[in-house]
Scaffold this motif. Structure first.
Motif, PDB file in Angstrom:
ATOM      1  N   TRP A  19      36.394  -0.998  10.254  1.00  0.00           N
ATOM      2  CA  TRP A  19      35.488  -1.098   9.103  1.00  0.00           C
ATOM      3  C   TRP A  19      34.344  -2.043   9.416  1.00  0.00           C
ATOM      4  N   GLY A  20      33.182  -1.724   8.850  1.00  0.00           N
ATOM      5  CA  GLY A  20      32.073  -2.651   8.878  1.00  0.00           C
ATOM      6  C   GLY A  20      32.152  -3.615   7.712  1.00  0.00           C
ATOM      7  N   GLN A  21      31.164  -4.507   7.641  1.00  0.00           N
ATOM      8  CA  GLN A  21      31.190  -5.552   6.619  1.00  0.00           C
ATOM      9  C   GLN A  21      30.530  -5.104   5.325  1.00  0.00           C
ATOM     10  N   GLY A  22      29.824  -3.982   5.367  1.00  0.00           N
ATOM     11  CA  GLY A  22      29.197  -3.439   4.167  1.00  0.00           C
ATOM     12  C   GLY A  22      27.731  -3.820   4.028  1.00  0.00           C
ATOM     13  N   THR A  23      27.002  -2.975   3.322  1.00  0.00           N
ATOM     14  CA  THR A  23      25.606  -3.249   3.002  1.00  0.00           C
ATOM     15  C   THR A  23      25.363  -2.861   1.548  1.00  0.00           C
ATOM     16  N   GLN A  24      24.678  -3.711   0.826  1.00  0.00           N
ATOM     17  CA  GLN A  24      24.477  -3.513  -0.611  1.00  0.00           C
ATOM     18  C   GLN A  24      23.330  -2.539  -0.864  1.00  0.00           C
ATOM     19  N   VAL A  25      23.586  -1.575  -1.709  1.00  0.00           N
ATOM     20  CA  VAL A  25      22.553  -0.657  -2.197  1.00  0.00           C
ATOM     21  C   VAL A  25      22.464  -0.818  -3.702  1.00  0.00           C
ATOM     22  N   THR A  26      21.286  -1.124  -4.198  1.00  0.00           N
ATOM     23  CA  THR A  26      21.060  -1.289  -5.625  1.00  0.00           C
ATOM     24  C   THR A  26      19.942  -0.354  -6.059  1.00  0.00           C
ATOM     25  N   VAL A  27      20.255   0.507  -7.011  1.00  0.00           N
ATOM     26  CA  VAL A  27      19.269   1.460  -7.532  1.00  0.00           C
ATOM     27  C   VAL A  27      18.950   1.049  -8.958  1.00  0.00           C
ATOM     28  N   GLY A  63      20.284  -1.410   6.416  1.00  0.00           N
ATOM     29  CA  GLY A  63      19.440  -0.456   5.711  1.00  0.00           C
ATOM     30  C   GLY A  63      19.561  -0.476   4.205  1.00  0.00           C
ATOM     31  N   GLY A  64      20.494  -1.258   3.690  1.00  0.00           N
ATOM     32  CA  GLY A  64      20.625  -1.345   2.245  1.00  0.00           C
ATOM     33  C   GLY A  64      19.478  -2.125   1.625  1.00  0.00           C
ATOM     34  N   GLY A  65      19.451  -2.128   0.289  1.00  0.00           N
ATOM     35  CA  GLY A  65      18.405  -2.856  -0.410  1.00  0.00           C
ATOM     36  C   GLY A  65      18.266  -2.381  -1.840  1.00  0.00           C
ATOM     37  N   LEU A  66      17.163  -2.803  -2.434  1.00  0.00           N
ATOM     38  CA  LEU A  66      16.843  -2.436  -3.812  1.00  0.00           C
ATOM     39  C   LEU A  66      15.835  -1.287  -3.799  1.00  0.00           C
ATOM     40  N   VAL A  67      16.134  -0.237  -4.547  1.00  0.00           N
ATOM     41  CA  VAL A  67      15.245   0.921  -4.604  1.00  0.00           C
ATOM     42  C   VAL A  67      15.217   1.448  -6.030  1.00  0.00           C
ATOM     43  N   GLN A  68      14.107   2.030  -6.412  1.00  0.00           N
ATOM     44  CA  GLN A  68      13.988   2.587  -7.757  1.00  0.00           C
ATOM     45  C   GLN A  68      14.697   3.939  -7.835  1.00  0.00           C
ATOM     46  N   PRO A  69      15.103   4.332  -9.020  1.00  0.00           N
ATOM     47  CA  PRO A  69      15.695   5.668  -9.177  1.00  0.00           C
ATOM     48  C   PRO A  69      14.747   6.736  -8.657  1.00  0.00           C
ATOM     49  N   GLY A  70      15.328   7.706  -7.944  1.00  0.00           N
ATOM     50  CA  GLY A  70      14.537   8.744  -7.316  1.00  0.00           C
ATOM     51  C   GLY A  70      14.091   8.423  -5.915  1.00  0.00           C
ATOM     52  N   GLY A  71      14.280   7.194  -5.505  1.00  0.00           N
ATOM     53  CA  GLY A  71      13.861   6.773  -4.173  1.00  0.00           C
ATOM     54  C   GLY A  71      14.866   7.125  -3.092  1.00  0.00           C
ATOM     55  N   PRO A  81      21.016   5.325 -10.435  1.00  0.00           N
ATOM     56  CA  PRO A  81      21.648   4.020 -10.693  1.00  0.00           C
ATOM     57  C   PRO A  81      23.150   4.014 -10.374  1.00  0.00           C
ATOM     58  N   GLU A  82      23.808   5.133 -10.581  1.00  0.00           N
ATOM     59  CA  GLU A  82      25.243   5.192 -10.296  1.00  0.00           C
ATOM     60  C   GLU A  82      25.572   5.199  -8.807  1.00  0.00           C
ATOM     61  N   ASP A  83      24.560   5.257  -7.966  1.00  0.00           N
ATOM     62  CA  ASP A  83      24.779   5.116  -6.519  1.00  0.00           C
ATOM     63  C   ASP A  83      24.857   3.645  -6.104  1.00  0.00           C
ATOM     64  N   THR A  84      24.596   2.750  -7.035  1.00  0.00           N
ATOM     65  CA  THR A  84      24.658   1.326  -6.735  1.00  0.00           C
ATOM     66  C   THR A  84      26.070   0.927  -6.323  1.00  0.00           C
ATOM     67  N   ALA A  85      26.172   0.329  -5.153  1.00  0.00           N
ATOM     68  CA  ALA A  85      27.479  -0.045  -4.613  1.00  0.00           C
ATOM     69  C   ALA A  85      27.266  -0.757  -3.277  1.00  0.00           C
ATOM     70  N   VAL A  86      28.361  -1.324  -2.771  1.00  0.00           N
ATOM     71  CA  VAL A  86      28.385  -1.760  -1.380  1.00  0.00           C
ATOM     72  C   VAL A  86      28.846  -0.566  -0.548  1.00  0.00           C
ATOM     73  N   TYR A  87      28.091  -0.252   0.488  1.00  0.00           N
ATOM     74  CA  TYR A  87      28.407   0.898   1.344  1.00  0.00           C
ATOM     75  C   TYR A  87      29.013   0.397   2.660  1.00  0.00           C
ATOM     76  N   TYR A  88      30.132   1.023   3.003  1.00  0.00           N
ATOM     77  CA  TYR A  88      30.878   0.620   4.196  1.00  0.00           C
ATOM     78  C   TYR A  88      30.961   1.781   5.189  1.00  0.00           C
ATOM     79  N   CYS A  89      30.906   1.431   6.437  1.00  0.00           N
ATOM     80  CA  CYS A  89      31.090   2.377   7.525  1.00  0.00           C
ATOM     81  C   CYS A  89      32.532   2.270   8.019  1.00  0.00           C
ATOM     82  N   ASN A  90      33.146   3.411   8.275  1.00  0.00           N
ATOM     83  CA  ASN A  90      34.522   3.457   8.762  1.00  0.00           C
ATOM     84  C   ASN A  90      34.601   4.395   9.958  1.00  0.00           C
ATOM     85  N   ALA A 140      31.668   0.284  -5.979  1.00  0.00           N
ATOM     86  CA  ALA A 140      30.868  -0.282  -7.053  1.00  0.00           C
ATOM     87  C   ALA A 140      31.656  -1.402  -7.721  1.00  0.00           C
ATOM     88  N   PRO A 141      30.976  -2.321  -8.413  1.00  0.00           N
ATOM     89  CA  PRO A 141      31.677  -3.417  -9.071  1.00  0.00           C
ATOM     90  C   PRO A 141      32.751  -2.904 -10.027  1.00  0.00           C
TER      91      PRO A 141
END
Length: 120
Positions: A110-118, A8-16, A88-97, A40-41
């Motif tokens: 742990w899961g392998q993570g999914t990238q979220v980029t805002v 479900g991760g991906g690239l989304v605009q701020p406010g999305g 934008p500060e929500d940008t990170a790899v999100y992991y399920c635990n 986050a990085p």
């Protein structure tokens, strides 16, 4: 084989909005509390949201309260993270635990993570 698979991760605009999913297999999911973390990085992994095994209780990081909602469907072995008003500060790899007591010890997966980029 124990697995947690995020999607479900991906690239989304701020406010999305985005909805992350985490599907579990190989263990008794309904007996485990589940959390979403993010990293986050250049930063450490931080707890975003958590939900108890029976979905009776949730808690959130202050930075996401009122914007993110964690939920679970034990019949589908799935936990969700609905993310609204993304920043934008929500940008990170999100992991399920998943964490639960299986005598004589706590089990954590742990899961392998999914990238979220805002970003605009």
């Amino acid at each position: 084989q124990v697995q947690l698979v995020e999607s479900g991760g991906g690239l989304v605009q701020p406010g999305g909005s985005l909805r992350l999913s985490c599907v579990a297999s190989g263990f008794t999911f309904s007996n485990y509390a589940v959390s979403w973390y993010r990293q986050a990085p250049g930063k450490g992994r931080e707890l975003v949201a958590a939900i108890t095994s029976a979905a009776g209780s949730t808690n959130y990081a202050d930075s996401v309260k009122g914007r993110f909602t964690i939920s679970r469907d034990n019949a589908k072995n799935t936990v969700y993270l609905q993310m609204n008003s993304l920043k934008p500060e929500d940008t990170a790899v999100y992991y399920c635990n998943a964490e639960g007591w299986v005598a004589p010890a706590i089990r954590r997966y742990w899961g392998q993570g999914t990238q979220v980029t805002v970003s605009s």
